[in-house]
Write an enzyme that holds these catalytic residues in place. Structure first.
Site, mmCIF file in Angstrom:
data_model
loop_
_atom_site.group_PDB
_atom_site.id
_atom_site.type_symbol
_atom_site.label_atom_id
_atom_site.label_comp_id
_atom_site.label_asym_id
_atom_site.label_seq_id
_atom_site.Cartn_x
_atom_site.Cartn_y
_atom_site.Cartn_z
ATOM 1 C CB ILE A 1 -0.953 -0.003 1.204
ATOM 2 C CG1 ILE A 1 -2.070 -1.030 0.975
ATOM 3 C CG2 ILE A 1 -1.563 1.369 1.435
ATOM 4 C CD1 ILE A 1 -3.012 -0.680 -0.167
ATOM 5 C CE1 TYR A 2 6.200 5.237 1.679
ATOM 6 C CE2 TYR A 2 7.477 3.532 0.568
ATOM 7 C CZ TYR A 2 7.355 4.827 1.033
ATOM 8 O OH TYR A 2 8.385 5.713 0.846
#
Length: 336
Positions: free
Chosen positions: A152-153
């Site tokens: 997700i980062y």
């Protein structure tokens, strides 16, 4: 004196960039949320050092709070915005993904809106080598596709790049995105490998070595990184009139927008990095060999030719020298 607004000045990279710009006579306004992802005291000490210079001012606030951000930016009225603040940490994004959406997507949108309203000369924003994701052809080049993010980062950072391109196209906003590669150095974050390794080895605790040490990283010394950012400030992208792009340039054919790798252009084996730490400390590590972590990749390696072509500069600090400088700082900071 040119005025530069920097988000994340209490953070590792933002602190070093602000210090460099102040030393060159820039007026710098810092903006930081002082979040507790890691030791807030370390962040406050960075800001305290910067505030000793009259050319630096700082405001504490969250990027998600658009009203506060707009008020600070409007009062300062910068020519340049450098957006470094983010919810960092690849592994933490597995535990708390919503924090990355709030800070990295909504916060970045608010920064872009401020840049659009003020019609700044140049907007520069941090991305990451993690956007290359599952790409295997190395060294990574800015002109290759990056559509296989693994965390997700990384996904939020790729979203930032797409959002920034749209704003550059719609509002003719000169924008440079830089992709960082494994930054390290004095005043580094406690969650970064070098800090964790040195701290554990000096305390006699084991260190975790993922993928059994068969990993490679393009370790980039922080002074080299911020020097590159400083030089890129002066190289604002210009929308091409004829859609003709120089080979190897990531300049968009339809917007004043460019992506630039900032890396040492050299992959270092993780075990060699640990060996260098041990040699510098004069102490062997207790090594805990582990498998690959979810979302991690076995190697990153930057092609930094575009950075060199644009600025005449290429990061050059050898990782052994960088480790020695970090250890010197850490022993003084931690009293060990």
């Amino acid at each position: 004196m040119k005025k530069v607004f920097i988000t994340g000045t209490a953070g590792f990279i933002g602190f070093h960039l602000a210090k460099l710009l102040i030393s060159e006579g820039f007026l710098v306004c810092g903006f930081d949320g002082m979040t507790d992802y890691y030791d807030v005291n370390l962040k406050r000490r960075r800001h305290q050092m910067l505030l000793q210079n009259a050319n630096f001012t700082a405001v504490e606030g969250m990027l998600e709070d658009q009203e506060v951000l707009d008020r600070v930016v409007d009062n300062f009225d910068p020519e340049v915005i450098v957006h470094l603040a983010a919810q960092a940490g690849v592994r933490y994004s597995l535990e708390n993904p919503r924090a990355y959406l709030d800070a990295n997507v909504i916060g970045t949108f608010n920064v872009m809106e401020a840049a659009r309203r003020l019609e700044v000369q140049h907007l520069l924003m941090a991305s990451t080598s993690s956007v290359y994701g599952a790409n295997e052809e190395m060294p990574f080049s800015e002109t290759e596709k990056a559509d296989t993010q693994l965390t997700i980062y990384a996904a939020t950072k790729k979203a930032n790049e797409s959002m920034a391109h749209a704003y550059a196209h719609l509002w003719n906003l000169p924008t440079t995105m830089f992709r960082f590669f494994t930054v390290y150095g004095p005043w580094g974050r406690p969650d970064l490998a070098l800090y964790k390794f040195v701290d554990a080895i000096l305390d006699g605790r084991p260190i975790d070595i993922y993928n059994h040490g068969d990993m490679y990283r393009d370790f980039t010394y922080v002074d080299d990184l911020v020097r590159a950012i400083r030089l890129l400030i002066d190289v604002a992208p210009i929308r091409p009139q004829d859609c003709q792009i120089t080979e190897g340039d990531s300049l968009s054919p339809v917007a004043p927008y460019r992506v630039v790798n900032i890396g040492n252009s050299d992959k270092v084996r993780l075990l060699d990095f640990v060996d260098a730490i041990e040699q510098c400390l004069g102490k062997k590590a207790e090594r805990n060999y582990m498998g690959m972590q979810t979302g991690d990749v076995p190697a990153t390696w930057a092609n930094a030719d575009l950075l060199r072509d644009l600025t005449g500069y290429r990061p050059k600090t050898d990782f052994r020298d960088g480790i020695a400088k970090f250890v010197e700082w850490y022993r003084e900071y931690a009293g060990k």
